[in-house]
Design a protein around this motif. Sequence first.
Motif, PDB file in Angstrom:
ATOM      1  N   PHE A  48       0.784  -1.227   0.000  1.00 38.15           N
ATOM      2  CA  PHE A  48       0.000   0.000   0.000  1.00 38.15           C
ATOM      3  C   PHE A  48       0.820   1.282   0.000  1.00 38.15           C
ATOM      4  CE2 PHE A  48      -2.452  -3.242   2.331  1.00 38.15           C
ATOM      5  CZ  PHE A  48      -3.494  -3.380   1.449  1.00 38.15           C
ATOM      6  N   GLY A  49       2.137   1.178  -0.057  1.00 36.91           N
ATOM      7  CA  GLY A  49       2.998   2.348   0.049  1.00 36.91           C
ATOM      8  C   GLY A  49       3.142   3.106  -1.253  1.00 36.91           C
ATOM      9  N   PRO A  50       4.005   4.120  -1.248  1.00 38.83           N
ATOM     10  CA  PRO A  50       4.218   4.949  -2.429  1.00 38.83           C
ATOM     11  C   PRO A  50       4.701   4.120  -3.610  1.00 38.83           C
ATOM     12  CG  PRO A  50       5.480   5.781  -0.551  1.00 38.83           C
ATOM     13  CD  PRO A  50       4.858   4.494  -0.137  1.00 38.83           C
ATOM     14  N   MET A  51       4.239   4.478  -4.780  1.00 37.19           N
ATOM     15  CA  MET A  51       4.607   3.741  -5.981  1.00 37.19           C
ATOM     16  C   MET A  51       5.892   4.279  -6.623  1.00 37.19           C
ATOM     17  SD  MET A  51       2.544   1.418  -6.211  1.00 37.19           S
ATOM     18  CE  MET A  51       1.052   0.960  -5.398  1.00 37.19           C
ATOM     19  N   GLU A  52       6.209   5.532  -6.403  1.00 33.09           N
ATOM     20  CA  GLU A  52       7.403   6.118  -6.996  1.00 33.09           C
ATOM     21  C   GLU A  52       8.629   5.652  -6.212  1.00 33.09           C
ATOM     22  OE1 GLU A  52       6.708  10.311  -7.073  1.00 33.09           O
ATOM     23  OE2 GLU A  52       4.942  10.090  -8.336  1.00 33.09           O
ATOM     24  N   ALA A  53       9.614   5.140  -6.929  1.00 33.36           N
ATOM     25  CA  ALA A  53      10.772   4.501  -6.301  1.00 33.36           C
ATOM     26  C   ALA A  53      11.482   5.409  -5.306  1.00 33.36           C
ATOM     27  CB  ALA A  53      11.748   4.022  -7.367  1.00 33.36           C
ATOM     28  N   GLU A  54      11.741   6.642  -5.681  1.00 32.58           N
ATOM     29  CA  GLU A  54      12.474   7.552  -4.792  1.00 32.58           C
ATOM     30  C   GLU A  54      11.711   7.775  -3.485  1.00 32.58           C
ATOM     31  OE1 GLU A  54      15.484   9.755  -3.309  1.00 32.58           O
ATOM     32  OE2 GLU A  54      15.553   8.715  -5.217  1.00 32.58           O
ATOM     33  N   ASN A  55      10.406   7.974  -3.583  1.00 33.52           N
ATOM     34  CA  ASN A  55       9.593   8.163  -2.372  1.00 33.52           C
ATOM     35  C   ASN A  55       9.618   6.916  -1.510  1.00 33.52           C
ATOM     36  OD1 ASN A  55       8.901  10.733  -3.167  1.00 33.52           O
ATOM     37  ND2 ASN A  55       6.900  10.160  -3.943  1.00 33.52           N
ATOM     38  N   ALA A  56       9.495   5.753  -2.135  1.00 39.55           N
ATOM     39  CA  ALA A  56       9.495   4.500  -1.383  1.00 39.55           C
ATOM     40  C   ALA A  56      10.826   4.287  -0.679  1.00 39.55           C
ATOM     41  CB  ALA A  56       9.177   3.336  -2.314  1.00 39.55           C
ATOM     42  N   GLU A  57      11.923   4.520  -1.396  1.00 45.75           N
ATOM     43  CA  GLU A  57      13.243   4.334  -0.795  1.00 45.75           C
ATOM     44  C   GLU A  57      13.430   5.258   0.396  1.00 45.75           C
ATOM     45  OE1 GLU A  57      15.686   5.072  -4.174  1.00 45.75           O
ATOM     46  OE2 GLU A  57      15.364   3.075  -5.006  1.00 45.75           O
ATOM     47  N   SER A  58      13.042   6.502   0.253  1.00 45.87           N
ATOM     48  CA  SER A  58      13.168   7.464   1.351  1.00 45.87           C
ATOM     49  C   SER A  58      12.301   7.061   2.533  1.00 45.87           C
ATOM     50  CB  SER A  58      12.777   8.865   0.883  1.00 45.87           C
ATOM     51  OG  SER A  58      13.691   9.327  -0.078  1.00 45.87           O
ATOM     52  N   LEU A  59      11.107   6.587   2.250  1.00 42.82           N
ATOM     53  CA  LEU A  59      10.204   6.171   3.323  1.00 42.82           C
ATOM     54  C   LEU A  59      10.793   5.002   4.103  1.00 42.82           C
ATOM     55  CD1 LEU A  59       7.625   6.102   4.937  1.00 42.82           C
ATOM     56  CD2 LEU A  59       6.485   5.017   3.018  1.00 42.82           C
ATOM     57  N   PHE A  60      11.287   3.986   3.419  1.00 42.37           N
ATOM     58  CA  PHE A  60      11.883   2.846   4.116  1.00 42.37           C
ATOM     59  C   PHE A  60      13.076   3.284   4.957  1.00 42.37           C
ATOM     60  CE2 PHE A  60       9.835   0.244   0.693  1.00 42.37           C
ATOM     61  CZ  PHE A  60       9.038  -0.525   1.526  1.00 42.37           C
ATOM     62  N   GLU A  61      13.917   4.132   4.405  1.00 49.58           N
ATOM     63  CA  GLU A  61      15.081   4.611   5.151  1.00 49.58           C
ATOM     64  C   GLU A  61      14.664   5.407   6.377  1.00 49.58           C
ATOM     65  OE1 GLU A  61      18.143   4.837   1.348  1.00 49.58           O
ATOM     66  OE2 GLU A  61      16.986   6.612   1.900  1.00 49.58           O
ATOM     67  N   ASP A  62      13.618   6.205   6.258  1.00 51.63           N
ATOM     68  CA  ASP A  62      13.150   6.981   7.405  1.00 51.63           C
ATOM     69  C   ASP A  62      12.529   6.094   8.478  1.00 51.63           C
ATOM     70  OD1 ASP A  62      14.137   9.250   6.253  1.00 51.63           O
ATOM     71  OD2 ASP A  62      12.189  10.034   5.615  1.00 51.63           O
ATOM     72  N   VAL A  63      11.871   5.022   8.072  1.00 48.47           N
ATOM     73  CA  VAL A  63      11.352   4.056   9.044  1.00 48.47           C
ATOM     74  C   VAL A  63      12.524   3.433   9.796  1.00 48.47           C
ATOM     75  CG1 VAL A  63      10.194   1.816   9.300  1.00 48.47           C
ATOM     76  CG2 VAL A  63       9.159   3.597   7.875  1.00 48.47           C
ATOM     77  N   ALA A  64      13.576   3.078   9.068  1.00 47.53           N
ATOM     78  CA  ALA A  64      14.769   2.525   9.726  1.00 47.53           C
ATOM     79  C   ALA A  64      15.356   3.545  10.705  1.00 47.53           C
ATOM     80  CB  ALA A  64      15.808   2.107   8.692  1.00 47.53           C
ATOM     81  N   ASP A  65      15.461   4.801  10.300  1.00 47.58           N
ATOM     82  CA  ASP A  65      15.957   5.860  11.192  1.00 47.58           C
ATOM     83  C   ASP A  65      15.123   5.930  12.467  1.00 47.58           C
ATOM     84  OD1 ASP A  65      17.901   6.676   9.367  1.00 47.58           O
ATOM     85  OD2 ASP A  65      16.724   8.387   8.631  1.00 47.58           O
ATOM     86  N   LEU A  66      13.827   5.970  12.287  1.00 44.90           N
ATOM     87  CA  LEU A  66      12.905   6.094  13.416  1.00 44.90           C
ATOM     88  C   LEU A  66      13.089   4.946  14.404  1.00 44.90           C
ATOM     89  CD1 LEU A  66      10.442   7.500  14.722  1.00 44.90           C
ATOM     90  CD2 LEU A  66       8.999   6.083  13.250  1.00 44.90           C
TER      91      LEU A  66
END
Length: 123
Positions: A48-66
């Motif tokens: 259900f997440g973002p379809m655009e690769a750059e947005n998805a990559e940033s989102l996963f990385e931010d989840v890891a940061d959090l």
Amino acid sequence: MSDTEKGGFVAKVIGPKKRWRAYKARVRQLPGNYRTAVDAIERYLMHFGPMEAENAESLFEDVADLFERAAADGTPIREIVGDDPVEFVEALIQNYDKGGYVTRERARLITAIERAEEEKGTD
């Protein structure tokens, strides 16, 4: 194919893989319960997440940061995700999917309903 074109092609192919591998390595370093939570969020985002690769990559990385910060601080998982994990992840998605199809359609629906409400008095 010129060297410049090859470089762009290779970056497109290898860059995201490197980012993904780096993200997965970070997640593997988390304590077990945090890793389980991130894995569950990741699985949800894959559907259900973002379809655009750059947005998805940033989102996963931010989840890891959090979750890295939370693990370091000893923050309980429920303090991160709250009572409704789906609501938590949906809020994350909205922050990263500004230009996506779903976001545009949500905005279109909201605008149409507002317009319909305004037209109520003009019949």
